[in-house]
Design a protein around this motif. Structure first.
Motif, PDB file in Angstrom:
ATOM      1  N   SER A  74      64.406  39.811  42.314  1.00  0.00           N
ATOM      2  CA  SER A  74      65.350  38.788  41.859  1.00  0.00           C
ATOM      3  C   SER A  74      64.647  37.558  41.305  1.00  0.00           C
ATOM      4  N   GLY A  75      63.404  37.342  41.680  1.00  0.00           N
ATOM      5  CA  GLY A  75      62.662  36.187  41.173  1.00  0.00           C
ATOM      6  C   GLY A  75      61.861  36.466  39.927  1.00  0.00           C
ATOM      7  N   ALA A  76      61.851  37.706  39.438  1.00  0.00           N
ATOM      8  CA  ALA A  76      61.072  38.038  38.242  1.00  0.00           C
ATOM      9  C   ALA A  76      61.675  37.363  37.022  1.00  0.00           C
ATOM     10  N   ARG A  77      60.832  36.823  36.161  1.00  0.00           N
ATOM     11  CA  ARG A  77      61.295  36.098  34.983  1.00  0.00           C
ATOM     12  C   ARG A  77      60.888  36.758  33.670  1.00  0.00           C
ATOM     13  N   SER A  78      60.268  37.931  33.753  1.00  0.00           N
ATOM     14  CA  SER A  78      59.841  38.643  32.552  1.00  0.00           C
ATOM     15  C   SER A  78      59.493  40.071  32.949  1.00  0.00           C
ATOM     16  N   PRO A  79      59.382  40.981  31.969  1.00  0.00           N
ATOM     17  CA  PRO A  79      58.914  42.327  32.306  1.00  0.00           C
ATOM     18  C   PRO A  79      57.548  42.301  32.996  1.00  0.00           C
ATOM     19  N   ALA A  80      56.688  41.391  32.569  1.00  0.00           N
ATOM     20  CA  ALA A  80      55.352  41.311  33.180  1.00  0.00           C
ATOM     21  C   ALA A  80      55.456  40.930  34.656  1.00  0.00           C
ATOM     22  N   ASP A  81      56.332  39.980  34.977  1.00  0.00           N
ATOM     23  CA  ASP A  81      56.546  39.604  36.377  1.00  0.00           C
ATOM     24  C   ASP A  81      57.011  40.809  37.191  1.00  0.00           C
ATOM     25  N   ALA A  82      57.985  41.528  36.647  1.00  0.00           N
ATOM     26  CA  ALA A  82      58.529  42.683  37.355  1.00  0.00           C
ATOM     27  C   ALA A  82      57.459  43.733  37.579  1.00  0.00           C
ATOM     28  N   LEU A  83      56.676  44.015  36.552  1.00  0.00           N
ATOM     29  CA  LEU A  83      55.636  45.043  36.676  1.00  0.00           C
ATOM     30  C   LEU A  83      54.562  44.631  37.676  1.00  0.00           C
ATOM     31  N   ALA A  84      54.227  43.349  37.718  1.00  0.00           N
ATOM     32  CA  ALA A  84      53.242  42.878  38.703  1.00  0.00           C
ATOM     33  C   ALA A  84      53.764  43.078  40.115  1.00  0.00           C
ATOM     34  N   GLY A  85      55.050  42.767  40.331  1.00  0.00           N
ATOM     35  CA  GLY A  85      55.640  42.985  41.655  1.00  0.00           C
ATOM     36  C   GLY A  85      55.658  44.453  42.033  1.00  0.00           C
ATOM     37  N   ILE A  86      55.951  45.310  41.076  1.00  0.00           N
ATOM     38  CA  ILE A  86      55.980  46.750  41.342  1.00  0.00           C
ATOM     39  C   ILE A  86      54.592  47.254  41.706  1.00  0.00           C
ATOM     40  N   ARG A  87      53.580  46.822  40.975  1.00  0.00           N
ATOM     41  CA  ARG A  87      52.206  47.261  41.284  1.00  0.00           C
ATOM     42  C   ARG A  87      51.810  46.863  42.710  1.00  0.00           C
ATOM     43  N   GLU A  88      52.094  45.610  43.056  1.00  0.00           N
ATOM     44  CA  GLU A  88      51.725  45.117  44.393  1.00  0.00           C
ATOM     45  C   GLU A  88      52.453  45.905  45.474  1.00  0.00           C
ATOM     46  N   TYR A  89      53.742  46.134  45.259  1.00  0.00           N
ATOM     47  CA  TYR A  89      54.551  46.846  46.252  1.00  0.00           C
ATOM     48  C   TYR A  89      54.071  48.281  46.397  1.00  0.00           C
ATOM     49  N   ALA A  90      53.825  48.954  45.289  1.00  0.00           N
ATOM     50  CA  ALA A  90      53.369  50.350  45.343  1.00  0.00           C
ATOM     51  C   ALA A  90      52.014  50.452  46.020  1.00  0.00           C
ATOM     52  N   GLY A  91      51.138  49.506  45.731  1.00  0.00           N
ATOM     53  CA  GLY A  91      49.815  49.551  46.332  1.00  0.00           C
ATOM     54  C   GLY A  91      49.832  49.363  47.832  1.00  0.00           C
ATOM     55  N   ALA A  92      50.806  48.621  48.326  1.00  0.00           N
ATOM     56  CA  ALA A  92      50.888  48.352  49.768  1.00  0.00           C
ATOM     57  C   ALA A  92      51.576  49.475  50.532  1.00  0.00           C
ATOM     58  N   THR A 104      59.852  49.321  30.092  1.00  0.00           N
ATOM     59  CA  THR A 104      60.077  50.684  29.627  1.00  0.00           C
ATOM     60  C   THR A 104      59.691  51.679  30.725  1.00  0.00           C
ATOM     61  N   ARG A 105      60.122  52.915  30.555  1.00  0.00           N
ATOM     62  CA  ARG A 105      59.772  53.932  31.546  1.00  0.00           C
ATOM     63  C   ARG A 105      58.266  54.154  31.577  1.00  0.00           C
ATOM     64  N   ALA A 106      57.608  54.100  30.412  1.00  0.00           N
ATOM     65  CA  ALA A 106      56.151  54.267  30.378  1.00  0.00           C
ATOM     66  C   ALA A 106      55.464  53.149  31.153  1.00  0.00           C
ATOM     67  N   GLU A 107      55.965  51.919  31.012  1.00  0.00           N
ATOM     68  CA  GLU A 107      55.378  50.800  31.757  1.00  0.00           C
ATOM     69  C   GLU A 107      55.591  50.981  33.256  1.00  0.00           C
ATOM     70  N   LEU A 108      56.761  51.475  33.645  1.00  0.00           N
ATOM     71  CA  LEU A 108      57.020  51.726  35.063  1.00  0.00           C
ATOM     72  C   LEU A 108      56.126  52.836  35.593  1.00  0.00           C
ATOM     73  N   ASP A 109      55.944  53.877  34.811  1.00  0.00           N
ATOM     74  CA  ASP A 109      55.064  54.977  35.230  1.00  0.00           C
ATOM     75  C   ASP A 109      53.657  54.469  35.488  1.00  0.00           C
ATOM     76  N   GLU A 110      53.184  53.591  34.608  1.00  0.00           N
ATOM     77  CA  GLU A 110      51.835  53.040  34.774  1.00  0.00           C
ATOM     78  C   GLU A 110      51.749  52.150  36.002  1.00  0.00           C
ATOM     79  N   ALA A 111      52.767  51.295  36.207  1.00  0.00           N
ATOM     80  CA  ALA A 111      52.728  50.339  37.310  1.00  0.00           C
ATOM     81  C   ALA A 111      52.769  51.034  38.665  1.00  0.00           C
ATOM     82  N   THR A 112      53.441  52.172  38.745  1.00  0.00           N
ATOM     83  CA  THR A 112      53.555  52.881  40.019  1.00  0.00           C
ATOM     84  C   THR A 112      52.466  53.927  40.203  1.00  0.00           C
ATOM     85  N   GLY A 113      51.625  54.111  39.206  1.00  0.00           N
ATOM     86  CA  GLY A 113      50.626  55.166  39.299  1.00  0.00           C
ATOM     87  C   GLY A 113      51.249  56.551  39.256  1.00  0.00           C
ATOM     88  N   GLY A 114      52.364  56.667  38.544  1.00  0.00           N
ATOM     89  CA  GLY A 114      53.022  57.967  38.392  1.00  0.00           C
ATOM     90  C   GLY A 114      53.863  58.391  39.583  1.00  0.00           C
TER      91      GLY A 114
END
Length: 558
Positions: free
Chosen positions: A99-117, A141-151
């Protein structure tokens, strides 16, 4: 606030046999229509026994099991949140919150951190993104999500929960027989809506273990209790959370201290057998999010005229005949019916269907059943009149206007400013005599009762504002009335002992009309005061929440 005994002494103090345990609360402000100047209250067992003045409280002091010295705290009925998704709320509280993300980059950074933990989680779950104000107005995009989650599989709901982002790995988990690309709501790389979203949601929720689900439910119930909420209306259904989720929640709420939970099951009823199935699940009605349409944010609410920012009118999910059949069958079975309806076309369909049902079973029986409509945002004078004619409860969420209203908000972008100004007309509903029940639709907007009252009293469209007192009634008594209880949600003798204690400032009587004094503290009015909810002022802090005479939350500093 203090007690006459220490916590350990209280827990060990024996209850006199042969009668319920009694508690005297005194030295505060008790919000009660029985006595607008009350400073004390007696609770006997699970019910309010007496409300009155400090002097009269002396006569009770020696005959009770406990005395609570309020030290000026405000006592109110506990709030009822009339529209909640409890498990989803708990998962949002404990999971990935964007809810605090302000851009796709913010969202992807949060996803990477969450997936890594969380390397061991089979499916990653998250909620809360809203790309309306993001650069370019686009989600990842779906490709960006795939990358952020490591597939890895990821299911990520938009703030309104009517669309979702998913990764390729999650789509790959769908059964071979499910061709998601052929389902309504598949839009290639865009967020899933409709049936495609429901298929992905069912898969994602199936990954949650019973233990994870119970812990999420406990987290949500604890959070609600900490905000002075004594009752939740759980809006479940086959396309939302599943039967196991509903029955598990109702069992947990019955077994453990916490807010009451009233369940609704969003499935069409056309026969006595269907009605029996709803009752077997423990639901109060076949209502809640029985979708007549979707949401404005996801462009799926059903409109009479096209969206201002899209060349279509959204999606109608039920026709008049289906609505009429459901309402008639529920009425004949003595079961509450209801629908999720947001767009003006959806609300017209629902009210026309209710009218047709009344023609079959009788208007009096339809009115007596207290059927309800969730959200009811894009009302017209005709649909408001139909709500009043058939005594339909408007189960509404004022925080929607606070989040998305205004001249430059999401509503204005979706509809244009002129249509957006018509949304959520609470004052018109009250003038027409329509019963109101306030809620949050959590996790869409937070569990925040006083914030909800502020949003209604200071609606972004001034003509739709209601008094704080009217808003308070809708968030307390209104929720109880919506389930057929007229004796609850108010602190009077005989009412359920569901109440909350609050630290707050001066109590006032606020009105929504800027042409007259905004507030009054004149005791001659005989109207119990409430906290000043003017924007910018601090909201009350919950000190204790009590349900059926049992404390379910205490502030850590108490």
């Amino acid at each position: 606030m203090s007690d006459s005994t220490t916590p350990s002494e209280r827990s060990e103090r024996p209850v006199r046999s042969g009668r319920p345990r009694t508690v005297l609360l005194r030295g505060g402000e008790v919000h009660s229509p029985a006595d607008p100047f009350a400073t004390a209250m007696v609770v006997e067992g699970d019910s309010v026994a007496w409300v009155g003045s400090e002097g009269a409280a002396d006569s009770f002091a020696d005959g009770v099991d406990e005395v609570v010295h309020l030290d000026g705290a405000l006592v109110t009925p506990a709030f009822t949140d009339a529209h909640v998704h409890t498990t989803a709320t708990g998962l949002a509280l404990t999971g990935l919150d964007l809810s605090g993300a302000r851009s796709p980059a913010d969202a992807l950074a949060g996803i990477r951190e969450y997936a890594g933990a969380r390397p061991g989680e089979r499916v990653l779950l998250g909620h809360g993104w809203d790309s309306t104000d993001w650069p370019g107005g686009r989600p990842p995009t779906r490709a960006e999500l795939d990358e952020a989650t490591g597939g890895r599989p990821l299911y990520l709901t938009r703030v309104d929960v009517h669309s979702a982002l998913v990764t390729t790995a999650l789509l790959d988990l769908l059964p071979a027989a499910t061709d998601v690309t052929a389902l309504p709501g598949w839009h290639g790389d865009a967020p899933l809506t409709g049936a495609a979203h429901h298929a992905a949601r069912a898969l994602a929720h199936a990954s949650v273990t019973p233990a994870q689900r119970a812990e999420a439910q406990r987290a949500a119930l604890r959070h609600a209790a900490a905000h002075g909420i004594g009752t939740l209306h759980e809006c479940a259904g086959p396309d939302i959370s599943g039967a196991d989720d509903l029955t598990g929640l109702l069992a947990l709420a019955a077994e453990e201290p916490g807010p009451r939970v009233v369940g609704y099951w969003a499935e069409l009823v056309t026969s006595a057998a269907d009605a029996a199935r709803v009752r077997e699940l423990g639901a109060a009605g076949a209502a809640g999010d029985l979708f007549a349409d979707g949401s404005l944010g996801s462009h799926t609410a059903h409109l009479q005229a096209p969206y201002a920012d899209a060349d279509h009118r959204g999606t109608g999910l039920l026709d008049t005949g289906a609505v009429a059949a459901h309402v008639a069958a529920c009425t004949e079975a003595g079961l509450q019916a209801g629908f999720h309806a947001i767009g003006d076309a959806a609300l017209s369909t629902v009210t026309e269907g209710v009218r047709a049902a009344a023609g079959r079973v009788g208007t009096g029986r339809v009115r007596a059943a207290r059927h309800r409509i969730e959200h009811a945002e894009m009302l017209t004078p005709d649909t408001v009149a139909a709500f009043a004619e058939f005594a339909l409860t408007a189960s509404v969420q004022p925080a929607f206007d606070a989040a998305w209203g205004g001249e430059d908000g999401m509503y204005a972008r979706r509809l244009g400013r002129e249509r957006a100004r018509t949304l959520n007309p609470y004052a018109a509903l009250l003038r027409a005599g329509v019963p109101l029940a306030f809620g949050s639709d959590s996790p869409v907007t937070p569990l925040d009762p006083w914030g909800t009252l502020r949003a209604a009293a200071f609606h972004r469209t001034p003509g739709h504002r209601v008094s704080v007192r009217a808003a308070f009634t809708a968030h307390t008594r209104g929720g109880w009335r919506a389930i057929g209880r007229d004796d609850a949600g108010v602190l009077v003798p005989g009412a359920p002992a569901d109440y909350a204690l609050w630290h707050t400032g001066d109590l006032v009587v606020q009105v929504p009309d800027d042409r007259i004094a905004a507030w009054s503290t004149d005791p001659r009015s005989g109207t119990p005061g409430l906290p000043d909810l003017t924007p910018g002022r601090e909201l009350p802090v919950c000190l204790r929440t009590v349900v059926a005479g049992r404390t379910v939350y205490e502030h850590p500093n108490e």
